[in-house]
Design a protein around this motif. Structure first.
Motif, PDB file in Angstrom:
ATOM      1  N   UNK A   9       6.564  -6.482  -8.666  1.00 16.06           N
ATOM      2  CA  UNK A   9       6.486  -6.221  -7.243  1.00 16.06           C
ATOM      3  C   UNK A   9       5.056  -6.249  -6.765  1.00 16.06           C
ATOM      4  N   UNK A  10       4.897  -6.089  -5.494  1.00 21.18           N
ATOM      5  CA  UNK A  10       3.571  -6.021  -4.905  1.00 21.18           C
ATOM      6  C   UNK A  10       3.487  -4.746  -4.089  1.00 21.18           C
ATOM      7  N   UNK A  11       2.322  -4.123  -4.117  1.00 22.44           N
ATOM      8  CA  UNK A  11       2.138  -2.880  -3.378  1.00 22.44           C
ATOM      9  C   UNK A  11       1.882  -3.184  -1.912  1.00 22.44           C
ATOM     10  N   UNK A  12       2.595  -2.483  -1.065  1.00 23.94           N
ATOM     11  CA  UNK A  12       2.382  -2.561   0.379  1.00 23.94           C
ATOM     12  C   UNK A  12       2.355  -1.133   0.896  1.00 23.94           C
ATOM     13  N   UNK A  13       1.250  -0.721   1.457  1.00 25.01           N
ATOM     14  CA  UNK A  13       1.112   0.667   1.883  1.00 25.01           C
ATOM     15  C   UNK A  13       2.115   1.048   2.970  1.00 25.01           C
ATOM     16  N   UNK A  15       5.219   0.469   2.995  1.00 21.55           N
ATOM     17  CA  UNK A  15       6.420   0.969   2.313  1.00 21.55           C
ATOM     18  C   UNK A  15       6.265   2.438   1.962  1.00 21.55           C
ATOM     19  N   UNK A  16       5.105   2.792   1.413  1.00 18.86           N
ATOM     20  CA  UNK A  16       4.826   4.181   1.055  1.00 18.86           C
ATOM     21  C   UNK A  16       4.771   5.055   2.304  1.00 18.86           C
ATOM     22  N   UNK A  17       4.179   4.532   3.359  1.00 15.33           N
ATOM     23  CA  UNK A  17       4.088   5.275   4.616  1.00 15.33           C
ATOM     24  C   UNK A  17       5.471   5.587   5.178  1.00 15.33           C
ATOM     25  N   UNK A  18       6.338   4.597   5.214  1.00 13.12           N
ATOM     26  CA  UNK A  18       7.705   4.805   5.729  1.00 13.12           C
ATOM     27  C   UNK A  18       8.485   5.773   4.848  1.00 13.12           C
ATOM     28  N   UNK A  19       8.349   5.636   3.549  1.00  8.18           N
ATOM     29  CA  UNK A  19       9.033   6.547   2.635  1.00  8.18           C
ATOM     30  C   UNK A  19       8.578   7.988   2.869  1.00  8.18           C
ATOM     31  N   UNK A  20       7.273   8.187   3.062  1.00  2.98           N
ATOM     32  CA  UNK A  20       6.756   9.524   3.341  1.00  2.98           C
ATOM     33  C   UNK A  20       7.304  10.094   4.629  1.00  2.98           C
ATOM     34  N   UNK A  21       7.401   9.278   5.667  1.00  3.70           N
ATOM     35  CA  UNK A  21       7.952   9.745   6.941  1.00  3.70           C
ATOM     36  C   UNK A  21       9.423  10.113   6.804  1.00  3.70           C
ATOM     37  N   UNK A  22      10.167   9.316   6.062  1.00  3.66           N
ATOM     38  CA  UNK A  22      11.584   9.623   5.840  1.00  3.66           C
ATOM     39  C   UNK A  22      11.724  10.922   5.053  1.00  3.66           C
ATOM     40  N   UNK A  23      10.936  11.077   4.004  1.00  2.00           N
ATOM     41  CA  UNK A  23      10.993  12.284   3.181  1.00  2.00           C
ATOM     42  C   UNK A  23      10.680  13.531   4.007  1.00  2.00           C
ATOM     43  N   UNK A  58      -1.396  15.145  13.803  1.00  2.00           N
ATOM     44  CA  UNK A  58      -0.390  14.130  13.497  1.00  2.00           C
ATOM     45  C   UNK A  58       0.245  14.330  12.134  1.00  2.00           C
ATOM     46  N   UNK A  59       0.684  13.226  11.559  1.00  2.00           N
ATOM     47  CA  UNK A  59       1.365  13.216  10.265  1.00  2.00           C
ATOM     48  C   UNK A  59       0.408  12.791   9.160  1.00  2.00           C
ATOM     49  N   UNK A  60       0.685  13.276   7.958  1.00  4.52           N
ATOM     50  CA  UNK A  60      -0.107  12.872   6.805  1.00  4.52           C
ATOM     51  C   UNK A  60       0.059  11.369   6.581  1.00  4.52           C
ATOM     52  N   UNK A  61      -1.010  10.740   6.119  1.00  2.87           N
ATOM     53  CA  UNK A  61      -0.957   9.330   5.737  1.00  2.87           C
ATOM     54  C   UNK A  61      -0.369   9.269   4.329  1.00  2.87           C
ATOM     55  N   UNK A  62       0.900   8.988   4.239  1.00  4.72           N
ATOM     56  CA  UNK A  62       1.589   9.014   2.949  1.00  4.72           C
ATOM     57  C   UNK A  62       1.069   7.960   1.983  1.00  4.72           C
ATOM     58  N   UNK A  63       0.459   6.914   2.504  1.00  2.00           N
ATOM     59  CA  UNK A  63      -0.002   5.817   1.653  1.00  2.00           C
ATOM     60  C   UNK A  63      -1.354   6.098   1.012  1.00  2.00           C
ATOM     61  N   UNK A  64      -2.006   7.176   1.421  1.00  2.00           N
ATOM     62  CA  UNK A  64      -3.350   7.425   0.885  1.00  2.00           C
ATOM     63  C   UNK A  64      -3.854   8.802   1.284  1.00  2.00           C
ATOM     64  N   UNK A  65      -5.135   8.989   1.016  1.00  2.00           N
ATOM     65  CA  UNK A  65      -5.997   9.939   1.707  1.00  2.00           C
ATOM     66  C   UNK A  65      -5.791  11.411   1.383  1.00  2.00           C
TER      67      UNK A  65
END
Length: 93
Positions: A9-13, A15-23, A58-65
Motif C-alpha cells: 500500500x501507500x501512505x496517505x495522511x 486516510x489517517x485523518x478521516x479514520x481519526x475523525x471517525x474514531x 479545533x480537532x487533533x491532526x490525526x495524521x501527525x503532530x
C-alpha cells in the motif's frame, strides 16, 4: 483499488485523518483523551504530550503532530517493536 488487499500500500495522511475523525465521533471524545487512556497511561508515560490542532479550539491532526519527549517517542517505538505489548500487557492489537 490499486493493490490486492494485504499485498502492499501507500501512505496517505488523509486516510489517517478521516479514520481519526471517525474514531473521535464514534467514541464521543477527543483523540487526545483516547490516546491518553488507551496507550499513553498503559505504556507508562510519565510526561505529558500535546497534539497540534487543525485550528484554534479545533480537532487533533490525526495524521501527525503529537509533541512529546524523546523518551516517550522511544517508548512508542518500543511498543511497535514489541507488537503492541508493554511489560507483557497487550496495549495495541
Amino acid at each position: 483499488m490499486r493493490y490486492q488487499p494485504d499485498s502492499k500500500g501507500t501512505y496517505r495522511s488523509i486516510d489517517t485523518e478521516l479514520l481519526g475523525q471517525v474514531l473521535a465521533k464514534v467514541e464521543g471524545q477527543p483523540l487526545a483523551n483516547l490516546l491518553a487512556r488507551n496507550i499513553w497511561a498503559p505504556m507508562g508515560a510519565q510526561d505529558s504530550a500535546t497534539w497540534n490542532l487543525d485550528h484554534d479550539s479545533g480537532n487533533e491532526k490525526a495524521c501527525c503532530c503529537i509533541n512529546t519527549t524523546a523518551r516517550h517517542y522511544a517508548k512508542l517505538g518500543q511498543l511497535v517493536l514489541n507488537d503492541g505489548q508493554f511489560h507483557g500487557r497487550h496495549i495495541i492489537p
